[in-house]
Design a protein around this motif. Structure first.
Motif, PDB file in Angstrom:
ATOM      1  N   ASP A  13      30.751  -3.198  12.788  1.00 38.40           N
ATOM      2  CA  ASP A  13      31.674  -4.208  12.293  1.00 38.40           C
ATOM      3  C   ASP A  13      31.114  -5.615  12.440  1.00 38.40           C
ATOM      4  OD1 ASP A  13      33.678  -2.251  11.780  1.00 38.40           O
ATOM      5  OD2 ASP A  13      34.074  -2.176  13.918  1.00 38.40           O
ATOM      6  N   HIS A  91      36.643 -13.751  14.616  1.00 34.30           N
ATOM      7  CA  HIS A  91      36.604 -12.500  13.862  1.00 34.30           C
ATOM      8  C   HIS A  91      36.550 -11.301  14.812  1.00 34.30           C
ATOM      9  CE1 HIS A  91      35.278  -9.509  10.902  1.00 34.30           C
ATOM     10  NE2 HIS A  91      34.275  -9.234  11.705  1.00 34.30           N
ATOM     11  N   LEU A  95      39.252  -8.359  15.130  1.00 28.53           N
ATOM     12  CA  LEU A  95      38.826  -7.003  14.754  1.00 28.53           C
ATOM     13  C   LEU A  95      38.933  -6.040  15.925  1.00 28.53           C
ATOM     14  CD1 LEU A  95      37.645  -5.445  12.313  1.00 28.53           C
ATOM     15  CD2 LEU A  95      35.377  -5.924  13.260  1.00 28.53           C
ATOM     16  N   TYR A 121      46.989  -6.931  15.893  1.00 27.68           N
ATOM     17  CA  TYR A 121      46.452  -7.826  14.866  1.00 27.68           C
ATOM     18  C   TYR A 121      47.280  -9.101  14.783  1.00 27.68           C
ATOM     19  CZ  TYR A 121      45.078  -9.746  10.382  1.00 27.68           C
ATOM     20  OH  TYR A 121      44.638 -10.603   9.395  1.00 27.68           O
ATOM     21  N   ARG A 152      33.733 -10.419   5.642  1.00 28.89           N
ATOM     22  CA  ARG A 152      34.498 -10.096   6.841  1.00 28.89           C
ATOM     23  C   ARG A 152      35.785  -9.359   6.469  1.00 28.89           C
ATOM     24  NH1 ARG A 152      32.962 -15.736   9.893  1.00 28.89           N
ATOM     25  NH2 ARG A 152      31.237 -14.878  11.102  1.00 28.89           N
ATOM     26  N   PHE A 156      37.305  -5.310   7.681  1.00 25.85           N
ATOM     27  CA  PHE A 156      38.651  -4.849   8.022  1.00 25.85           C
ATOM     28  C   PHE A 156      39.080  -3.717   7.096  1.00 25.85           C
ATOM     29  CE2 PHE A 156      38.960  -8.883  10.260  1.00 25.85           C
ATOM     30  CZ  PHE A 156      39.776  -8.580  11.334  1.00 25.85           C
TER      31      PHE A 156
END
Length: 234
Positions: A13, A91, A95, A121, A152, A156
């Motif tokens: 990721d 980020h 994540l 989240y 990015r 997700f």
């Protein structure tokens, strides 16, 4: 996609640094250097959140970090580069907001897993809401940031698509859905809810947001509990 492939591998990721300079600075080689770089990033975040990107000045960042302009250029080549470092940390926070228990619960109660993920989240988004406004500003004006934001977002969506595919393979979600298309749509919905609530301040009842987002997600993919009959092919 491989069914039930939920193990996080190094780099799964992650994204490379934003290419806005001719050369990337080498990482600090000493603990002191790491502390100085981290202090600059922390200071930059405060200044960007306070002043936005356009009005933020390097002198304000270095004053906040209690270091010289020369020290800044030891670690970063530009205001854009340090903003990317700030956004990269945000980020990662959004994540991976500290949910190691979610994967182990997946077979027992997928609805509870979804609810926990949505709550995590939203909480992470709330922590980073001021930065999201800065991201809106730079995405509109700087193509490199716009592309990084797109990529990015794909991280997700791809991760969520793996979870949808896993649920489909277990007979717990609509098998006719394209996992990536569904994940892109539903991730966008949740992201927009968070933006309206925390960046724009339209509403901020976190519990109600979690309940609503989770129900909409579950209804959209026709999520079933493990004890219920599987979703049959139509």
């Amino acid at each position: 996609m491989t069914a039930r492939d939920t193990t996080k591998r190094p780099g799964d990721d992650s994204l490379p640094p934003l290419a806005v300079t001719d050369g990337e600075k080498a990482p600090p080689v000493t603990a002191r250097g790491e502390r100085t770089r981290a202090a600059l990033i922390t200071a930059a975040r405060r200044i960007f959140e306070r002043d936005g990107f356009s009005d933020a000045r390097l002198t304000d960042i270095t004053a906040e970090a209690k270091c010289s302009t020369g020290t800044f250029y030891t670690y970063f080549d530009s205001k854009e580069e340090i903003l990317d470092a700030v956004l990269a940390l945000a980020h990662e926070d959004m994540l991976h907001p500290g949910l190691p228990h979610v994967e182990t619960r997946a077979q027992d109660d997928p609805y509870a897993v979804l609810e926990a993920a949505n709550r995590a989240y939203f909480e992470a988004y709330k922590r980073n809401a001021k930065l999201r406004l800065v991201l809106e500003q730079v995405s509109a004006n700087i193509p490199e940031f716009r592309e990084k934001r797109r990529r990015r977002g794909q991280v997700f969506a791809t991760r969520n698509a793996r979870h949808i595919k896993d649920l489909q393979d277990r007979g717990l979600a609509d098998p006719d859905l394209d996992p990536l298309v569904a994940a892109t749509a539903l991730s966008g919905m949740v992201s927009r809810m968070a933006y309206q609530a925390f960046a724009l301040g339209d509403y901020a009842d976190l519990d109600q947001m979690v309940v609503t987002a989770t129900r909409l997600w579950a209804n959209a993919i026709r999520l079933r509990g493990p004890e219920e009959p599987g979703v049959s092919e139509s």
